[in-house]
Design a protein around this motif. Structure first.
Motif, PDB file in Angstrom:
ATOM      1  N   GLY A 213       0.844  -1.472  -0.132  1.00  0.00           N
ATOM      2  CA  GLY A 213       0.049  -0.066   0.114  1.00  0.00           C
ATOM      3  C   GLY A 213       0.761   1.207  -0.027  1.00  0.00           C
ATOM      4  O   GLY A 213       0.266   2.386   0.454  1.00  0.00           O
ATOM      5  N   GLY A 214       2.078   1.247  -0.246  1.00  0.00           N
ATOM      6  CA  GLY A 214       3.147   2.176  -0.207  1.00  0.00           C
ATOM      7  C   GLY A 214       2.849   3.208  -1.452  1.00  0.00           C
ATOM      8  O   GLY A 214       4.014   3.993  -1.639  1.00  0.00           O
ATOM      9  N   GLY A 215       2.124   2.860  -2.438  1.00  0.00           N
ATOM     10  CA  GLY A 215       2.103   3.568  -3.507  1.00  0.00           C
ATOM     11  C   GLY A 215       1.217   5.159  -3.421  1.00  0.00           C
ATOM     12  O   GLY A 215       0.970   5.299  -2.269  1.00  0.00           O
ATOM     13  N   ARG A 216       1.439   5.776  -4.339  1.00  0.00           N
ATOM     14  CA  ARG A 216       0.718   6.998  -4.304  1.00  0.00           C
ATOM     15  C   ARG A 216      -0.683   6.844  -4.092  1.00  0.00           C
ATOM     16  O   ARG A 216      -1.193   6.087  -4.694  1.00  0.00           O
ATOM     17  CB  ARG A 216       1.076   7.863  -5.611  1.00  0.00           C
ATOM     18  CG  ARG A 216       2.451   8.241  -5.988  1.00  0.00           C
ATOM     19  CD  ARG A 216       2.822   8.830  -6.999  1.00  0.00           C
ATOM     20  NE  ARG A 216       4.083   9.082  -7.282  1.00  0.00           N
ATOM     21  CZ  ARG A 216       4.801   9.236  -8.391  1.00  0.00           C
ATOM     22  NH1 ARG A 216       4.068   8.949  -9.544  1.00  0.00           N
ATOM     23  NH2 ARG A 216       5.983   9.668  -8.439  1.00  0.00           N
TER      24      ARG A 216
ATOM     25  N   TRP B 114      -7.195   0.840   6.841  1.00  0.00           N
ATOM     26  CA  TRP B 114      -7.963  -0.183   6.518  1.00  0.00           C
ATOM     27  C   TRP B 114      -8.688  -0.039   5.331  1.00  0.00           C
ATOM     28  O   TRP B 114      -8.901  -0.959   4.507  1.00  0.00           O
ATOM     29  CB  TRP B 114      -8.783  -0.347   7.906  1.00  0.00           C
ATOM     30  CG  TRP B 114      -9.768  -1.574   7.709  1.00  0.00           C
ATOM     31  CD1 TRP B 114      -9.710  -2.842   7.051  1.00  0.00           C
ATOM     32  CD2 TRP B 114     -11.140  -1.561   8.579  1.00  0.00           C
ATOM     33  NE1 TRP B 114     -10.718  -3.597   7.404  1.00  0.00           N
ATOM     34  CE2 TRP B 114     -11.699  -2.869   8.099  1.00  0.00           C
ATOM     35  CE3 TRP B 114     -11.889  -0.618   9.126  1.00  0.00           C
ATOM     36  CZ2 TRP B 114     -12.790  -3.103   8.540  1.00  0.00           C
ATOM     37  CZ3 TRP B 114     -13.145  -1.008   9.597  1.00  0.00           C
ATOM     38  CH2 TRP B 114     -13.482  -2.645   9.395  1.00  0.00           C
ATOM     39  N   ILE B 115      -9.516   1.220   5.215  1.00  0.00           N
ATOM     40  CA  ILE B 115     -10.269   1.339   3.804  1.00  0.00           C
ATOM     41  C   ILE B 115      -9.759   1.887   2.714  1.00  0.00           C
ATOM     42  O   ILE B 115      -9.894   1.032   1.616  1.00  0.00           O
ATOM     43  CB  ILE B 115     -11.199   2.560   4.275  1.00  0.00           C
ATOM     44  CG1 ILE B 115     -12.216   2.166   5.557  1.00  0.00           C
ATOM     45  CG2 ILE B 115     -12.118   3.195   3.172  1.00  0.00           C
ATOM     46  CD1 ILE B 115     -12.811   3.206   5.949  1.00  0.00           C
ATOM     47  N   LEU B 116      -8.475   2.546   2.711  1.00  0.00           N
ATOM     48  CA  LEU B 116      -7.741   2.804   1.261  1.00  0.00           C
ATOM     49  C   LEU B 116      -7.055   1.880   0.898  1.00  0.00           C
ATOM     50  O   LEU B 116      -6.186   1.255   1.462  1.00  0.00           O
ATOM     51  CB  LEU B 116      -7.338   4.163   1.440  1.00  0.00           C
ATOM     52  CG  LEU B 116      -8.031   5.284   1.876  1.00  0.00           C
ATOM     53  CD1 LEU B 116      -7.359   6.700   2.181  1.00  0.00           C
ATOM     54  CD2 LEU B 116      -8.941   5.738   0.927  1.00  0.00           C
ATOM     55  N   PRO B 117      -6.882   1.521  -0.489  1.00  0.00           N
ATOM     56  CA  PRO B 117      -6.132   0.493  -1.063  1.00  0.00           C
ATOM     57  C   PRO B 117      -4.535   0.922  -0.969  1.00  0.00           C
ATOM     58  O   PRO B 117      -3.496   0.475  -0.872  1.00  0.00           O
ATOM     59  CB  PRO B 117      -6.436   0.148  -2.353  1.00  0.00           C
ATOM     60  CG  PRO B 117      -7.277   1.551  -2.782  1.00  0.00           C
ATOM     61  CD  PRO B 117      -7.878   2.041  -1.431  1.00  0.00           C
ATOM     62  N   SER B 118      -4.386   2.379  -1.086  1.00  0.00           N
ATOM     63  CA  SER B 118      -2.967   2.918  -1.209  1.00  0.00           C
ATOM     64  C   SER B 118      -2.925   4.402  -0.444  1.00  0.00           C
ATOM     65  O   SER B 118      -3.981   5.279  -0.636  1.00  0.00           O
ATOM     66  CB  SER B 118      -2.802   3.266  -2.740  1.00  0.00           C
ATOM     67  OG  SER B 118      -1.647   3.834  -2.805  1.00  0.00           O
TER      68      SER B 118
END
Length: 152
Positions: free
Chosen positions: A40-43, A96-100
């Motif tokens: 999940g460390g992407g922009r 928890w909610i956001l993919p990135s």
């Protein structure tokens, strides 16, 4: 000349059709030269967006913590500390909610959620139990403290 490693797949990599060396095995190398990016460390926004827009979850959390610290400095300790704990809880929810989530991702998703959640909950509970005039009173804590401090 160093001795050649005789393990299977440890020799020089065979080139692919483009001339680049291939890894002959799926095993991880014995010595790593870099670290893997966190899950999940992407922009969080597209690449042509300005830098603050790409890291908005981290900026929201840091801004909330900064506001909480400012309130603590202005002698609103309880409200400021509650805001800091709420920022950590919001960070757990965002993770928890956001993919990135950009730089909000430090470790695996599960570890980040648990860490942010436990620290946020602990800060909120301690802020609510702060003296004088606590908003939350837990009876067994007073008895425990009294028991440990008596020397009879």
């Amino acid at each position: 000349m160093p001795a050649e490693d005789t393990r299977p797949g440890a020799g020089p990599a065979a080139p692919d059709s483009g001339g680049q060396p291939q890894r002959p095995t799926r095993r991880f190398p014995r010595f790593t030269k870099d670290t893997a990016r966190p899950e999940g460390g992407g922009r969080t926004a597209r690449g042509d967006a300005p830098a603050p827009a790409r890291q908005w979850p981290m900026l929201v959390m840091l801004s909330t913590v900064a506001l909480g610290l400012l309130l603590c400095a202005l002698d609103l300790f309880r409200v400021g500390t509650l805001l800091i704990g709420a920022a950590l809880l919001a960070g757990a929810v965002l993770r928890w909610i956001l993919p990135s989530v950009g730089m909000l991702a430090v470790r695996s998703r599960f570890t980040d959620i648990v860490t942010y959640g436990i620290l946020g909950l602990a800060i909120v509970l301690l802020a609510m139990m702060a003296q004088p005039n606590p908003w939350l009173q837990i009876p067994f804590l007073k008895d425990t403290l009294h028991f440990t401090l008596t020397t009879k």
